[in-house]
Design a protein around this motif. Structure first.
Motif, PDB file in Angstrom:
ATOM      1  N   ALA A 147       0.846  -1.190   0.000  1.00  0.00           N
ATOM      2  CA  ALA A 147       0.000   0.000   0.000  1.00  0.00           C
ATOM      3  C   ALA A 147       0.880   1.239   0.000  1.00  0.00           C
ATOM      4  O   ALA A 147       1.924   1.275   0.665  1.00  0.00           O
ATOM      5  N   VAL A 148       0.429   2.231  -0.725  1.00  0.00           N
ATOM      6  CA  VAL A 148       1.117   3.524  -0.752  1.00  0.00           C
ATOM      7  C   VAL A 148       0.366   4.426   0.213  1.00  0.00           C
ATOM      8  O   VAL A 148      -0.788   4.788  -0.041  1.00  0.00           O
ATOM      9  N   ILE A 149       1.026   4.750   1.310  1.00  0.00           N
ATOM     10  CA  ILE A 149       0.361   5.389   2.446  1.00  0.00           C
ATOM     11  C   ILE A 149       1.065   6.683   2.836  1.00  0.00           C
ATOM     12  O   ILE A 149       2.303   6.750   2.849  1.00  0.00           O
ATOM     13  N   ARG A 150       0.253   7.664   3.168  1.00  0.00           N
ATOM     14  CA  ARG A 150       0.777   8.897   3.763  1.00  0.00           C
ATOM     15  C   ARG A 150       0.550   8.800   5.268  1.00  0.00           C
ATOM     16  O   ARG A 150      -0.612   8.854   5.726  1.00  0.00           O
ATOM     17  N   PRO A 151       1.608   8.647   6.035  1.00  0.00           N
ATOM     18  CA  PRO A 151       1.428   8.553   7.490  1.00  0.00           C
ATOM     19  C   PRO A 151       0.966   9.891   8.074  1.00  0.00           C
ATOM     20  O   PRO A 151       1.222  10.963   7.507  1.00  0.00           O
ATOM     21  N   THR A 152       0.318   9.822   9.198  1.00  0.00           N
ATOM     22  CA  THR A 152      -0.087  11.032   9.912  1.00  0.00           C
ATOM     23  C   THR A 152       1.146  11.848  10.258  1.00  0.00           C
ATOM     24  O   THR A 152       2.151  11.309  10.734  1.00  0.00           O
ATOM     25  N   GLY A 153       1.084  13.155  10.004  1.00  0.00           N
ATOM     26  CA  GLY A 153       2.200  14.023  10.314  1.00  0.00           C
ATOM     27  C   GLY A 153       3.235  14.131   9.214  1.00  0.00           C
ATOM     28  O   GLY A 153       4.217  14.864   9.355  1.00  0.00           O
ATOM     29  N   SER A 154       3.039  13.402   8.138  1.00  0.00           N
ATOM     30  CA  SER A 154       3.976  13.456   7.016  1.00  0.00           C
ATOM     31  C   SER A 154       3.287  14.043   5.791  1.00  0.00           C
ATOM     32  O   SER A 154       2.077  13.924   5.639  1.00  0.00           O
ATOM     33  N   TYR A 193       4.564  13.151   2.828  1.00  0.00           N
ATOM     34  CA  TYR A 193       4.998  12.220   1.796  1.00  0.00           C
ATOM     35  C   TYR A 193       4.272  10.881   1.892  1.00  0.00           C
ATOM     36  O   TYR A 193       3.929  10.418   2.982  1.00  0.00           O
ATOM     37  N   TYR A 194       4.088  10.275   0.738  1.00  0.00           N
ATOM     38  CA  TYR A 194       3.611   8.904   0.668  1.00  0.00           C
ATOM     39  C   TYR A 194       4.825   7.980   0.598  1.00  0.00           C
ATOM     40  O   TYR A 194       5.853   8.322   0.026  1.00  0.00           O
ATOM     41  N   ARG A 195       4.687   6.832   1.179  1.00  0.00           N
ATOM     42  CA  ARG A 195       5.698   5.792   1.021  1.00  0.00           C
ATOM     43  C   ARG A 195       5.010   4.441   0.909  1.00  0.00           C
ATOM     44  O   ARG A 195       3.830   4.298   1.231  1.00  0.00           O
ATOM     45  N   THR A 196       5.774   3.468   0.425  1.00  0.00           N
ATOM     46  CA  THR A 196       5.225   2.136   0.190  1.00  0.00           C
ATOM     47  C   THR A 196       5.471   1.232   1.386  1.00  0.00           C
ATOM     48  O   THR A 196       6.596   1.153   1.890  1.00  0.00           O
ATOM     49  N   TYR A 197       4.426   0.569   1.809  1.00  0.00           N
ATOM     50  CA  TYR A 197       4.512  -0.385   2.908  1.00  0.00           C
ATOM     51  C   TYR A 197       4.144  -1.781   2.403  1.00  0.00           C
ATOM     52  O   TYR A 197       3.360  -1.933   1.455  1.00  0.00           O
ATOM     53  N   TRP A 198       4.723  -2.793   3.063  1.00  0.00           N
ATOM     54  CA  TRP A 198       4.499  -4.182   2.683  1.00  0.00           C
ATOM     55  C   TRP A 198       4.026  -4.992   3.876  1.00  0.00           C
ATOM     56  O   TRP A 198       4.451  -4.767   5.017  1.00  0.00           O
ATOM     57  N   GLY A 199       3.163  -5.969   3.590  1.00  0.00           N
ATOM     58  CA  GLY A 199       2.819  -6.948   4.596  1.00  0.00           C
ATOM     59  C   GLY A 199       3.866  -8.043   4.650  1.00  0.00           C
ATOM     60  O   GLY A 199       4.803  -8.078   3.849  1.00  0.00           O
ATOM     61  N   GLN A 200       3.670  -8.966   5.596  1.00  0.00           N
ATOM     62  CA  GLN A 200       4.669 -10.021   5.795  1.00  0.00           C
ATOM     63  C   GLN A 200       4.495 -11.182   4.825  1.00  0.00           C
ATOM     64  O   GLN A 200       5.407 -11.996   4.671  1.00  0.00           O
ATOM     65  N   GLY A 201       3.365 -11.245   4.183  1.00  0.00           N
ATOM     66  CA  GLY A 201       3.121 -12.300   3.195  1.00  0.00           C
ATOM     67  C   GLY A 201       2.314 -13.450   3.764  1.00  0.00           C
ATOM     68  O   GLY A 201       2.383 -13.754   4.957  1.00  0.00           O
ATOM     69  N   THR A 202       1.553 -14.085   2.887  1.00  0.00           N
ATOM     70  CA  THR A 202       0.775 -15.262   3.258  1.00  0.00           C
ATOM     71  C   THR A 202       0.924 -16.313   2.163  1.00  0.00           C
ATOM     72  O   THR A 202       0.884 -15.990   0.974  1.00  0.00           O
TER      73      THR A 202
END
Length: 121
Positions: free
Chosen positions: A97-104, A106-115
């Motif tokens: 997911a491309v997410i903008r964290p609170t207080g930032s 900028y968007y950055r890409t986050y990953w799950g651990q996988g299934t």
């Protein structure tokens, strides 16, 4: 802190179906694109499907017509409905997911651990 947690993987026979879910949680201001990738043993990670907040949905050619990606923005959740599964769909599936964290700003890409998804013939 932002986390992505997948669920729904498992073992299924060829021709069967599975539904994967991925929930984003933490200090999230907004989410743009959410998607699914997979990596089979000995192969590179590949895009399965992605769904932007606006714009066209993208599917890998190998899954088009069999997999459906959807999202619930109120729940920060993305789903992957997989049908007519084939042994070659066996892989570790990870959400992204491309997410903008609170207080930032900028968007950055986050990953799950996988299934793990395993399709038996």
């Amino acid at each position: 802190q932002v986390q992505l947690v997948e669920s729904g993987g498992g073992l299924v026979q060829a021709g069967g179906s599975l539904r994967l879910s991925c929930v984003a949680s933490g200090n999230i201001f907004s989410i743009n694109t959410m998607g699914w990738y997979r990596q089979a043993p000995g192969k590179q990670r590949e895009l399965v499907a992605e769904l932007p907040i606006s714009g066209p949905t993208v599917y890998a050619g190998s899954v088009k017509g069999r997999f459906t990606i959807s999202r619930d923005n109120a729940k920060n959740t993305v789903y992957l409905q997989m049908s007519s599964l084939k042994p070659e769909d066996t892989a570790v599936y990870s959400c992204n997911a491309v997410i903008r964290p609170t207080g930032s700003v900028y968007y950055r890409t986050y990953w799950g651990q996988g299934t793990q998804v395993t399709v038996s013939s």
